[in-house]
Write a protein that holds these residues in place. Sequence first.
Motif, PDB file in Angstrom:
ATOM      1  N   THR A 335      85.703  36.236  -3.707  1.00 14.59           N
ATOM      2  CA  THR A 335      86.492  36.707  -2.587  1.00 14.59           C
ATOM      3  C   THR A 335      87.628  35.723  -2.357  1.00 14.59           C
ATOM      4  OG1 THR A 335      86.345  37.589  -0.330  1.00 14.59           O
ATOM      5  CG2 THR A 335      85.211  35.501  -0.752  1.00 14.59           C
ATOM      6  N   ASP A 336      88.530  36.053  -1.434  1.00 14.36           N
ATOM      7  CA  ASP A 336      89.644  35.147  -1.146  1.00 14.36           C
ATOM      8  C   ASP A 336      89.095  33.772  -0.772  1.00 14.36           C
ATOM      9  OD1 ASP A 336      91.250  37.307  -1.544  1.00 14.36           O
ATOM     10  OD2 ASP A 336      91.624  37.718   0.574  1.00 14.36           O
ATOM     11  N   GLY A 337      89.612  32.758  -1.422  1.00 11.94           N
ATOM     12  CA  GLY A 337      89.129  31.391  -1.203  1.00 11.94           C
ATOM     13  C   GLY A 337      88.270  30.879  -2.332  1.00 11.94           C
ATOM     14  N   ASP A 338      87.743  31.801  -3.181  1.00 12.95           N
ATOM     15  CA  ASP A 338      86.944  31.389  -4.343  1.00 12.95           C
ATOM     16  C   ASP A 338      87.802  31.115  -5.577  1.00 12.95           C
ATOM     17  OD1 ASP A 338      84.457  31.541  -3.090  1.00 12.95           O
ATOM     18  OD2 ASP A 338      84.225  33.665  -3.564  1.00 12.95           O
ATOM     19  N   SER A 339      89.049  31.568  -5.557  1.00 12.92           N
ATOM     20  CA  SER A 339      89.915  31.350  -6.720  1.00 12.92           C
ATOM     21  C   SER A 339      90.066  29.862  -6.995  1.00 12.92           C
ATOM     22  CB  SER A 339      91.293  31.964  -6.474  1.00 12.92           C
ATOM     23  OG  SER A 339      91.213  33.359  -6.331  1.00 12.92           O
ATOM     24  N   GLY A 340      89.997  29.504  -8.262  1.00 16.84           N
ATOM     25  CA  GLY A 340      90.035  28.095  -8.648  1.00 16.84           C
ATOM     26  C   GLY A 340      88.676  27.588  -9.087  1.00 16.84           C
ATOM     27  N   SER A 341      87.631  28.368  -8.789  1.00 20.42           N
ATOM     28  CA  SER A 341      86.298  28.010  -9.287  1.00 20.42           C
ATOM     29  C   SER A 341      86.215  28.328 -10.776  1.00 20.42           C
ATOM     30  CB  SER A 341      85.227  28.787  -8.524  1.00 20.42           C
ATOM     31  OG  SER A 341      85.403  30.193  -8.693  1.00 20.42           O
ATOM     32  N   VAL A 342      85.167  27.859 -11.425  1.00 19.35           N
ATOM     33  CA  VAL A 342      84.971  28.159 -12.843  1.00 19.35           C
ATOM     34  C   VAL A 342      83.636  28.861 -13.040  1.00 19.35           C
ATOM     35  CG1 VAL A 342      86.396  26.264 -13.716  1.00 19.35           C
ATOM     36  CG2 VAL A 342      83.943  25.877 -13.317  1.00 19.35           C
ATOM     37  N   SER A 343      83.574  29.702 -14.066  1.00 22.23           N
ATOM     38  CA  SER A 343      82.292  30.242 -14.515  1.00 22.23           C
ATOM     39  C   SER A 343      81.758  29.298 -15.580  1.00 22.23           C
ATOM     40  CB  SER A 343      82.465  31.656 -15.065  1.00 22.23           C
ATOM     41  OG  SER A 343      83.456  31.707 -16.065  1.00 22.23           O
ATOM     42  N   TYR A 344      80.434  29.149 -15.630  1.00 23.84           N
ATOM     43  CA  TYR A 344      79.865  28.178 -16.563  1.00 23.84           C
ATOM     44  C   TYR A 344      78.491  28.621 -17.032  1.00 23.84           C
ATOM     45  CZ  TYR A 344      77.451  26.439 -12.347  1.00 23.84           C
ATOM     46  OH  TYR A 344      76.683  26.328 -11.204  1.00 23.84           O
ATOM     47  N   TYR A 345      77.994  27.935 -18.071  1.00 18.67           N
ATOM     48  CA  TYR A 345      76.720  28.273 -18.695  1.00 18.67           C
ATOM     49  C   TYR A 345      75.971  26.978 -18.978  1.00 18.67           C
ATOM     50  CZ  TYR A 345      73.486  30.089 -22.274  1.00 18.67           C
ATOM     51  OH  TYR A 345      72.380  30.425 -22.997  1.00 18.67           O
ATOM     52  N   ALA A 346      74.683  26.959 -18.720  1.00 17.85           N
ATOM     53  CA  ALA A 346      73.881  25.753 -18.965  1.00 17.85           C
ATOM     54  C   ALA A 346      73.933  25.375 -20.444  1.00 17.85           C
ATOM     55  CB  ALA A 346      72.440  25.988 -18.529  1.00 17.85           C
ATOM     56  N   ASP A 347      74.239  24.114 -20.721  1.00 14.26           N
ATOM     57  CA  ASP A 347      74.334  23.639 -22.100  1.00 14.26           C
ATOM     58  C   ASP A 347      72.936  23.596 -22.718  1.00 14.26           C
ATOM     59  OD1 ASP A 347      74.777  22.386 -24.487  1.00 14.26           O
ATOM     60  OD2 ASP A 347      75.722  20.589 -23.650  1.00 14.26           O
ATOM     61  N   PRO A 348      72.664  24.439 -23.720  1.00 23.24           N
ATOM     62  CA  PRO A 348      71.303  24.493 -24.273  1.00 23.24           C
ATOM     63  C   PRO A 348      70.908  23.242 -25.046  1.00 23.24           C
ATOM     64  CG  PRO A 348      72.781  25.854 -25.575  1.00 23.24           C
ATOM     65  CD  PRO A 348      73.562  25.399 -24.381  1.00 23.24           C
TER      66      PRO A 348
END
Length: 389
Positions: A335-348
Motif C-alpha cells: 500500500t502507499d508507504g510500502d514502496s521502497g521495500s524489497v521482496s526476499y527469499y531465505a538463503d538455503p
Amino acid sequence: MVGQRSDRSSQSLESPRERADAGIDRRAFLRTAVSGGFALGVAHVLGADDFLAAGDDEVPIVTALVRTDPEDPFSIEERVRHVPADWHAAVEKAFELNELLARIGFTGYLGSAVVPGDYESGTATVSIGVSSEGATIPEAIREFADDVSINTETIIDVDDVEVRPESARPRILDTAAEGAPAGVACETPSSMATLGPALHYPPEERSFFVTAEHAYEGMPEPVGEPLSLPIRGAKGIELGRVARAHPVADVAVVEPNGPVAPASWIDAPTPVRVRGQLTKYGLADLLAREERLEKVGALTGHTTGRIQGVDAVTCFTDDFCRRGQIRWGGEMDLTDGDSGSVSYYADPEGDDEDVLVAGFNNARTWWPGQSYVWGISAYRLTEKHGYHF
C-alpha cells in the motif's frame, strides 16, 4: 546435445561430458556448449566443471550472487544449480519471446511476463496483458513462440486508480542507536516511503541508502533532495541526499551524510540479513518450485506471497514500459508507504538469518481480475545500473 565429430574419430558424442572425456580442450568445449544453448541465462560463461557436474539431461544455471564474506558486500560469487535441460530450453525461449514483445509491442499491449512451469512439465508460458478484446497479437509473434504457450488477458479500467484508506500506523524506529534497518519508514520532503536495505556500487565500492523514486513526487529533479529517518518522540535524522535518481527503475539512490550508515539488515519479525540477490533464472527456479517471497513494508509490515511472473514488462502507468520486473504476492501486500521495500527469499545455503533479495517493490495492481505487487528485479538493477544488494 550431439557434438561435432572429432578429427580422430567418427564417433558421435552425445553429451558435454562425453566431449570432455574425449579430450576436447576447454575453449572448444565452452564454444560448443554455448552454441548448443548450455550457457544461456547465466551471468557469465560457466566453467567446464559446472557443465560436467550436471547429468546428461541437465544444464547449470546461476541462481544467485552471494557474498562469501557477510561483512564484505563486494565479495560476490555466483551460485550454481542444475536444472532439467528441457525446462531450461522452454524458459529461455519464453524469455526471448518476452524480449521480442517488449521491443516491438503492438496496439493494445500493456505488458507481459514469463511464467515457468514446474520441472516435470518442462514448459513455460508468456502471459500477455492487452487493453481490449480487439487487441491482436501479431502472427510473427505467434510463429516465434514455437512451443511456448501464450496466455492473453484483457485488462480493463487501468486508469481508475483505487485509493484505499490507510488504517495501519507506519513502522517508525524508537531509536537509531544501532543503525537504520530496512523495512521501516523514511521521509522525503513530499511523502513517506519504506527504507530499503543497503545498495552497493562495485565500480566505486560505495554503499547507499535506497527508497522509491516516486516518493519524491512533485519534484522534477530529486537529486540533492534529503531522505530522513523519523524517530518516535524525537527529531528525525537526515540519512543523506539523493545522489542518483532512476525514474524508470523507480529507485532513488541516497548518499549517506549523517551519523547512520546504510545497513543490510531488514526489520522482519525475526531480523534478517541480506547476503546477496537472486538472478533471473534464480527467480524462475523459485517459481517452478512454487516457493514464496517475503517483504517488510512500513505500512503493511511482514507478508509473504508466491511469485506470479518473472522478467515482466509493465506499461500500465506511464508513457514508457518498465522491463525486468517481478510480479509476486497480492495487491494487499503493498500500500502507499510500502514502496521502497524489497521482496526476499531465505538463503538455503546461508546462516539462519541470511536472505537473498528478489526485487524492489514499487506498485500493486488495482484493476479487476489481477492481484500482485510489481517492481524492478534485483538482477535488472544490476544489469542496467550496476548496483547490487
